[in-house]
Design an enzyme around this catalytic site. Sequence first.
Site, PDB file in Angstrom:
ATOM      1  N   SER A   1     -14.769   7.587  14.514  1.00  0.00           N
ATOM      2  CA  SER A   1     -14.104   6.279  14.526  1.00  0.00           C
ATOM      3  C   SER A   1     -14.572   5.461  13.336  1.00  0.00           C
ATOM      4  O   SER A   1     -15.502   5.840  12.623  1.00  0.00           O
ATOM      5  CB  SER A   1     -14.411   5.524  15.834  1.00  0.00           C
ATOM      6  OG  SER A   1     -15.801   5.234  15.917  1.00  0.00           O
TER       7      SER A   1
ATOM      8  N   ILE B   1     -15.519   3.378  10.054  1.00  0.00           N
ATOM      9  CA  ILE B   1     -15.726   3.701   8.642  1.00  0.00           C
ATOM     10  C   ILE B   1     -15.834   5.202   8.436  1.00  0.00           C
ATOM     11  O   ILE B   1     -15.272   5.763   7.498  1.00  0.00           O
ATOM     12  CB  ILE B   1     -16.988   2.998   8.117  1.00  0.00           C
ATOM     13  CG1 ILE B   1     -16.837   1.484   8.211  1.00  0.00           C
ATOM     14  CG2 ILE B   1     -17.277   3.405   6.681  1.00  0.00           C
ATOM     15  CD1 ILE B   1     -18.132   0.732   7.944  1.00  0.00           C
TER      16      ILE B   1
ATOM     17  N   SER C   1     -26.758  -1.570   4.640  1.00  0.00           N
ATOM     18  CA  SER C   1     -26.150  -2.871   4.941  1.00  0.00           C
ATOM     19  C   SER C   1     -26.890  -3.950   4.170  1.00  0.00           C
ATOM     20  O   SER C   1     -28.065  -3.795   3.805  1.00  0.00           O
ATOM     21  CB  SER C   1     -26.237  -3.144   6.447  1.00  0.00           C
ATOM     22  OG  SER C   1     -25.954  -4.497   6.737  1.00  0.00           O
TER      23      SER C   1
ATOM     24  N   TYR D   1     -32.791  -3.670  13.539  1.00  0.00           N
ATOM     25  CA  TYR D   1     -31.615  -3.247  12.784  1.00  0.00           C
ATOM     26  C   TYR D   1     -31.827  -3.504  11.289  1.00  0.00           C
ATOM     27  O   TYR D   1     -31.570  -2.626  10.452  1.00  0.00           O
ATOM     28  CB  TYR D   1     -30.374  -3.987  13.263  1.00  0.00           C
ATOM     29  CG  TYR D   1     -29.125  -3.608  12.497  1.00  0.00           C
ATOM     30  CD1 TYR D   1     -28.494  -2.383  12.724  1.00  0.00           C
ATOM     31  CD2 TYR D   1     -28.585  -4.459  11.537  1.00  0.00           C
ATOM     32  CE1 TYR D   1     -27.357  -2.025  12.016  1.00  0.00           C
ATOM     33  CE2 TYR D   1     -27.454  -4.107  10.828  1.00  0.00           C
ATOM     34  CZ  TYR D   1     -26.847  -2.894  11.067  1.00  0.00           C
ATOM     35  OH  TYR D   1     -25.728  -2.534  10.353  1.00  0.00           O
TER      36      TYR D   1
ATOM     37  N   LYS E   1     -32.084  -0.698   8.193  1.00  0.00           N
ATOM     38  CA  LYS E   1     -31.242  -0.726   6.994  1.00  0.00           C
ATOM     39  C   LYS E   1     -32.101  -0.795   5.725  1.00  0.00           C
ATOM     40  O   LYS E   1     -31.726  -0.221   4.692  1.00  0.00           O
ATOM     41  CB  LYS E   1     -30.283  -1.915   7.057  1.00  0.00           C
ATOM     42  CG  LYS E   1     -29.257  -1.842   8.188  1.00  0.00           C
ATOM     43  CD  LYS E   1     -28.279  -0.698   8.010  1.00  0.00           C
ATOM     44  CE  LYS E   1     -28.507   0.494   8.885  1.00  0.00           C
ATOM     45  NZ  LYS E   1     -27.494   1.563   8.703  1.00  0.00           N
TER      46      LYS E   1
ATOM     47  N   SER F   1     -15.347  -3.127  12.854  1.00  0.00           N
ATOM     48  CA  SER F   1     -15.448  -1.795  13.423  1.00  0.00           C
ATOM     49  C   SER F   1     -16.035  -1.864  14.826  1.00  0.00           C
ATOM     50  O   SER F   1     -16.417  -2.934  15.307  1.00  0.00           O
ATOM     51  CB  SER F   1     -16.334  -0.903  12.538  1.00  0.00           C
ATOM     52  OG  SER F   1     -17.680  -1.352  12.578  1.00  0.00           O
TER      53      SER F   1
END
Length: 374
Positions: A46, A48, A170, A197, A201, A232
Amino acid sequence: MEALLLGAGLLLGAYVLVYYNLVKAPPCGGIASLRGRTAVVTGANSGIGKMTALELARRGARVVLACRSRERGEAAAFDLRQESGNNEVIFMALDLASLASVRAFATAFLSSEPRLDILIHNAGISSCGRTHKPFNLMLRVNHIGPFLLTHLLLPRLKTCAPSRVVVVSSAAHRRGRLDFTRLDRPVVGWRQELRAYADSKLANVLFARELATQLEGTGVTCYAAHPGPVNSELFLRHVPGWLRPLLRPLAWLVLRAPRGGAQTPLYCALQEGIEPLSGRYFANCHVEEVSPAARDDRAAHRLWEASKRLAGLGPGEEAEPDEEPQPEDPGAPSSLSRPHSKEPTVSEPHPSPQSSPDLSKVTHRIHVKTEPEP
């Protein structure tokens, strides 16, 4: 009335400026034909990842969708074969939260696929959900799993050089601050999740930086890619149900579609002439400077050593000897700058979209038991 119209015009003008300068993604160019090359895209069922895989398939590549859910992965492979007209799109099971699953995927891939030209680490999570693990699940899925997978597949990447590794990162890496004393501690609560998170990244960017150093002179180059603000599943997956109807229209207005988010990873995978920029961070299809923490070479090397330990890799080795099969001889090395004259070696014939149920003949041998959805 005039004031109202003026205000509406100003708002519309402001939105157009924001859309074309921040939201709309520049289209990826690069190599037009990937015939004879093989790409692996993680999390390609799904968003990207699926759009990335679609573009690679349209250009003629053999594409392996490495996904956790067999049902969703096989459905995505069927969709992509139909939409691209390329029957060389298959699913293989991979759960990045499980190191055993990562090793099983690598073993199956190396035993069945003679080539690997492009490896795109797209899969990731932004929340640990309700699953409680005795380790940092965010770091495991977003960094340690991809780190281990890269190491296990490196022999094939080197054999097929020039080849590329793309790590989807990101802009959140700018908020990351790695604490090596508690790198793998479980994450509890939404505040820790936000921090974890950003840290994961940052780990992506440092990984690409150190990997480029480790692979210098091998013909394998690597890049960290920021897809931009994308509408997304990752964005809405952990939003409360009552809030989603309010956020969806806003997301549609100010966030990129997944196809737009795929452009920078595709640029890093396909653009000719960026080999000297190996290890750098890209956004909007051009190289971009990173935060001071993300260009700290000592931290990058320290993370590399810590990641080897967390991934179960011994000192000074690329992979456990009993976990890594010797690669088959794929023939002459490929070049990412020109198409092959020969067809790729295929382990088994692949069905047309109309006969999709026979795909089990391809995928049954690499089925691994995956852990519950976090």
